[in-house]
Design a protein around this motif. Structure first.
Motif, PDB file in Angstrom:
ATOM      1  N   MET A   1       0.845  -0.625   0.465  1.00 22.15           N
ATOM      2  CA  MET A   1      -0.171   0.130  -0.392  1.00 22.15           C
ATOM      3  C   MET A   1       0.804   1.392  -0.360  1.00 22.15           C
ATOM      4  O   MET A   1       2.178   1.474   0.244  1.00 22.15           O
ATOM      5  CB  MET A   1      -0.935   0.295   1.400  1.00 22.15           C
ATOM      6  CG  MET A   1      -0.326   0.263   2.311  1.00 22.15           C
ATOM      7  SD  MET A   1      -1.425   0.701   4.479  1.00 22.15           S
ATOM      8  CE  MET A   1      -1.843   2.004   4.056  1.00 22.15           C
ATOM      9  N   ASN A   4      -0.706   8.587   1.513  1.00 23.29           N
ATOM     10  CA  ASN A   4       0.247   9.796   2.479  1.00 23.29           C
ATOM     11  C   ASN A   4      -1.057  10.881   1.932  1.00 23.29           C
ATOM     12  O   ASN A   4      -1.486  11.986   2.197  1.00 23.29           O
ATOM     13  CB  ASN A   4       0.644  10.264   1.091  1.00 23.29           C
ATOM     14  CG  ASN A   4       0.970  10.205  -0.207  1.00 23.29           C
ATOM     15  OD1 ASN A   4      -0.660  10.295  -0.092  1.00 23.29           O
ATOM     16  ND2 ASN A   4       1.999  11.732  -1.312  1.00 23.29           N
ATOM     17  N   GLN A   8      -1.331  12.724   9.674  1.00 17.12           N
ATOM     18  CA  GLN A   8      -0.922  11.867  10.058  1.00 17.12           C
ATOM     19  C   GLN A   8      -0.366  10.489   9.793  1.00 17.12           C
ATOM     20  O   GLN A   8       0.496   9.832  10.409  1.00 17.12           O
ATOM     21  CB  GLN A   8      -1.648  11.377  11.370  1.00 17.12           C
ATOM     22  CG  GLN A   8      -2.464   9.957  10.657  1.00 17.12           C
ATOM     23  CD  GLN A   8      -4.059   9.492  12.455  1.00 17.12           C
ATOM     24  OE1 GLN A   8      -3.386   9.564  13.261  1.00 17.12           O
ATOM     25  NE2 GLN A   8      -4.546   8.336  11.734  1.00 17.12           N
ATOM     26  N   GLY A  19      -2.096   1.403   7.488  1.00 19.19           N
ATOM     27  CA  GLY A  19      -2.172   2.947   7.864  1.00 19.19           C
ATOM     28  C   GLY A  19      -1.893   3.051   9.145  1.00 19.19           C
ATOM     29  O   GLY A  19      -1.841   2.208  10.369  1.00 19.19           O
ATOM     30  N   VAL A  20      -1.154   4.468   9.272  1.00 19.93           N
ATOM     31  CA  VAL A  20      -1.561   4.608  11.539  1.00 19.93           C
ATOM     32  C   VAL A  20      -2.610   4.823  11.984  1.00 19.93           C
ATOM     33  O   VAL A  20      -3.180   4.956  12.979  1.00 19.93           O
ATOM     34  CB  VAL A  20      -0.867   6.314  11.291  1.00 19.93           C
ATOM     35  CG1 VAL A  20      -0.287   6.669  12.691  1.00 19.93           C
ATOM     36  CG2 VAL A  20       0.885   6.371  10.561  1.00 19.93           C
ATOM     37  N   LYS A  23      -5.535   1.503   8.337  1.00 17.82           N
ATOM     38  CA  LYS A  23      -6.019   0.705   7.951  1.00 17.82           C
ATOM     39  C   LYS A  23      -5.991  -0.194   7.537  1.00 17.82           C
ATOM     40  O   LYS A  23      -3.962   0.111   7.666  1.00 17.82           O
ATOM     41  CB  LYS A  23      -6.224   1.857   6.803  1.00 17.82           C
ATOM     42  CG  LYS A  23      -6.356   1.617   5.340  1.00 17.82           C
ATOM     43  CD  LYS A  23      -7.127   2.985   4.334  1.00 17.82           C
ATOM     44  CE  LYS A  23      -5.855   3.656   3.334  1.00 17.82           C
ATOM     45  NZ  LYS A  23      -6.944   5.091   2.315  1.00 17.82           N
TER      46      LYS A  23
HETATM   47 FE1  SF4 Z   1      -3.761   7.254   4.607  1.00 19.17          FE
HETATM   48 FE2  SF4 Z   1      -4.695   6.109   7.288  1.00 19.17          FE
HETATM   49 FE3  SF4 Z   1      -1.807   6.972   6.655  1.00 19.17          FE
HETATM   50 FE4  SF4 Z   1      -3.653   8.320   6.399  1.00 19.17          FE
HETATM   51  S1  SF4 Z   1      -2.831   7.247   8.438  1.00 19.17           S
HETATM   52  S2  SF4 Z   1      -1.651   8.379   5.088  1.00 19.17           S
HETATM   53  S3  SF4 Z   1      -5.485   7.373   5.307  1.00 19.17           S
HETATM   54  S4  SF4 Z   1      -3.248   4.960   5.773  1.00 19.17           S
END
Ligand code: SF4
Ligand code: FSO
Length: 543
Positions: A1, A4, A8, A19-20, A23
């Motif tokens: 993946m 950006n 965050q 994902g932070v 996700k």
């Molecule tokens: Fe994408 Fe989630 Fe990372 Fe934000 S925190 S850039 S939405 S994966």
């Protein structure tokens, strides 16, 4: 993946393992493919429009699907795959209807059979692969993220039957820009990005009309931050219709309804505040839910973002509706909240002992454009007499990363002869501060949700009109915090209106290349925030 799209994002660069936000790789793949499929659908929808065929279903599906790819909206891969399939079949049907040949990969796109093949498809479908030049790539991302924000507002407006075929056409033009066989220049990408800002103004205008025509113009209203004894439901997100439907369905059932996060300004709408069981607000901004929700002894309903992974101790109390989804969390259909109500009735609700822990505190909401412009004479007199020296719009999204205390400190440090307009969930950093008033006008005015940035624009334009100057000449400074893609759309709207000198934080978007950032700084004088003291000093002493 590779994601950006929000503030965050990992290491300030991109999330590429998970994902932070929580996700997963799988969800990121599906969301990327939804965007790719939507680009194909957009090409077909534009072609159909040339033949005077405007398909309402396609329009609605487009904004729904795009909204589902926003940060903190839908983490449920099954629901997202179902949407992806819908988008693909909508494209095929519309192509058949207008006899359009499948002349490009976008128009031929079919879902791959295996997880690995899907990952390969997503890689080929990513902007990184599709747009080579670093700066055009950066602008393509800015455009996509802005469009996601537009889609969110257009979807909210459509729910209340406010739609504009031209707005959908703008979204299609944005989605297919650079993907229709032509290679746009850097200048053309910049224009497309600013057009997205204009489209967002239209989306926010439609939503403003939808909300105020359906629920009335917000009026100044006191909201209690202290819960009361009894069964309870907490409503989060941005969707006014869901709240209205829930209030209707709970009337007379002995359940108190509380707002959470961006639902706070709903207390000011006459048709919502008429319900006596809409009793108050609970908690603060979205990123504090894991800390605050265990203390809520009732059901919790998410109508839109920002949902986070619910911790085990309260997960069973959480329900999602509309486009929001989280694996393992019960999803209910919009308008049918019987399961939520049943669950709330099975929980203990707030007891006498619980409520004793909360201080009796009230705050004021309801300073939308109608209210503020209703006292425009007072405001203008205040400026002319020197009682009001400066206006600040301190608004935008909140977030979990450190550095956001800037906004609290900034507001605390503003001189007593200044007025602060605020909107969106960033306000929870200071929403309960007692800042006093200037000649009866509260110094802290809550304009509403993030989409009510439209109201803030209206206020600024009216002030500029009254003082016979441009918005940039007003004693007004915008100090914005961003987190997700609706904020990107709002920023693009402000830039498309030629508004300069915006302070932006807590960090700058990772998707801006150095050259694009440089252009933004040179053209629009965008300023990254520094320290509250330093920035205030620069702002107030610049004349
Ligand atoms: Fe994408 Fe989630 Fe990372 Fe934000 S925190 S850039 S939405 S994966
Ligand atoms: Fe906040 Fe979340 Fe409203 Fe956003 S709750 S962060 S910009 O979704 O939409 O302000």
């Amino acid at each position: 993946m590779f994601c950006n799209q929000c503030e965050q994002t990992a290491r300030g660069i991109a999330c590429n393992k998970a994902g932070v936000c929580g996700k997963t790789d799988e969800v990121a793949t599906t969301q990327d493919l939804i965007v790719y499929a939507l680009r194909g659908l957009a090409l077909v929808a534009l072609e159909a429009r040339k033949k005077q065929i405007v398909d309402k279903e396609t329009d609605r599906l487009t904004v729904k699907a795009l909204f589902s790819t926003l940060t903190n909206v839908n983490f449920d891969n099954d629901a997202l795959v179902a949407l992806l399939k819908e988008v693909i079949s909508a494209r095929k049907e519309l192509m058949k209807k207008i006899s359009m040949p499948a002349s490009s990969p976008l128009l031929n796109f079919e879902l791959a059979g295996s997880e690995q093949a899907l990952q390969e498809q997503a890689k080929l479908a990513s902007i990184e692969t599709l747009v080579n030049d670093q700066d055009c790539n950066s602008l393509a991302q800015t455009l996509l993220f802005g469009l996601k924000g537009v889609a969110a507002y257009a979807d909210h407006a459509a729910i209340l039957e406010k739609e504009d075929p031209e707005l959908y056409a703008d979204i299609y033009r944005g989605l297919s820009f650079g993907f229709d066989g032509k290679t746009p220049s850097l200048t053309e990408w910049i224009d497309a990005v600013l057009n997205c800002g204009k489209a967002n103004l239209r989306a926010m205008e439609l939503l403003d009309a939808a909300n105020t025509e359906t629920y009335g113009q917000p009026v100044p209203t006191e909201v209690s931050l202290a819960p009361i004894e009894g069964k309870a439901i907490l409503v989060s997100g941005h969707d006014l219709k869901d709240l209205y439907d829930l209030l209707n369905q709970t009337a007379g059932k002995g359940i108190n309804i509380y707002t959470h996060g961006e639902m706070l300004p709903t207390h000011a709408y006459p048709k919502l505040k008429q319900f006596p069981h809409l009793v108050g607000h609970f908690g603060t901004a979205w990123q504090n839910q894991a800390k605050e929700f265990p203390n809520f002894p009732g059901a919790i309903l998410f109508t839109t973002n920002c949902i986070q992974r619910p911790a085990e101790e309260y997960a069973k109390n959480v329900f999602t509706t509309g486009l929001v989804g989280y694996p393992g969390v019960t999803h209910v259909k919009n308008g049918d909240f019987s399961k939520v109500i049943e669950h709330a009735l099975s929980l203990k609700g707030f007891t006498k002992e619980d409520i004793a822990k909360y201080p009796q505190k009230k705050i004021l909401v309801g300073f939308g454009h109608n209210t503020v412009l209703g006292v425009a004479d007072k405001v203008i007199d205040g400026v002319k007499s020197g009682a009001i020296k400066h206006f600040f719009l301190v608004g935008g999204c909140d977030g979990a990363k450190p550095g956001r205390n800037y906004y609290t400190e900034f507001v605390e440090k503003t001189p007593k002869d200044t007025i602060i307009l605020t909107l969106a969930c960033g306000k929870f950093r200071f929403f309960d501060k007692q800042l006093g008033d200037i000649g009866g006008i509260p110094r802290l005015l809550d304009v509403g949700q993030c989409n009510d940035a439209f109201g803030a624009v209206k206020i600024a334009l009216a002030l500029a009109d009254a003082f016979k100057c441009g918005v940039n000449e007003l004693p007004l400074t915008l100090v914005l915090s961003w987190y997700e893609q609706k904020a990107v759309a709002i920023l693009l709207t402000l830039l498309s209106l030629g508004i300069k000198g915006i302070y932006l934080g807590p960090s700058l978007p990772a998707f801006l290349s150095p050259a694009v950032l440089d252009t933004l700084v040179k053209t629009f004088d965008i300023k990254p925030i520094s320290t509250p003291g330093e920035d205030l000093n620069t702002i107030l002493n610049k004349k």
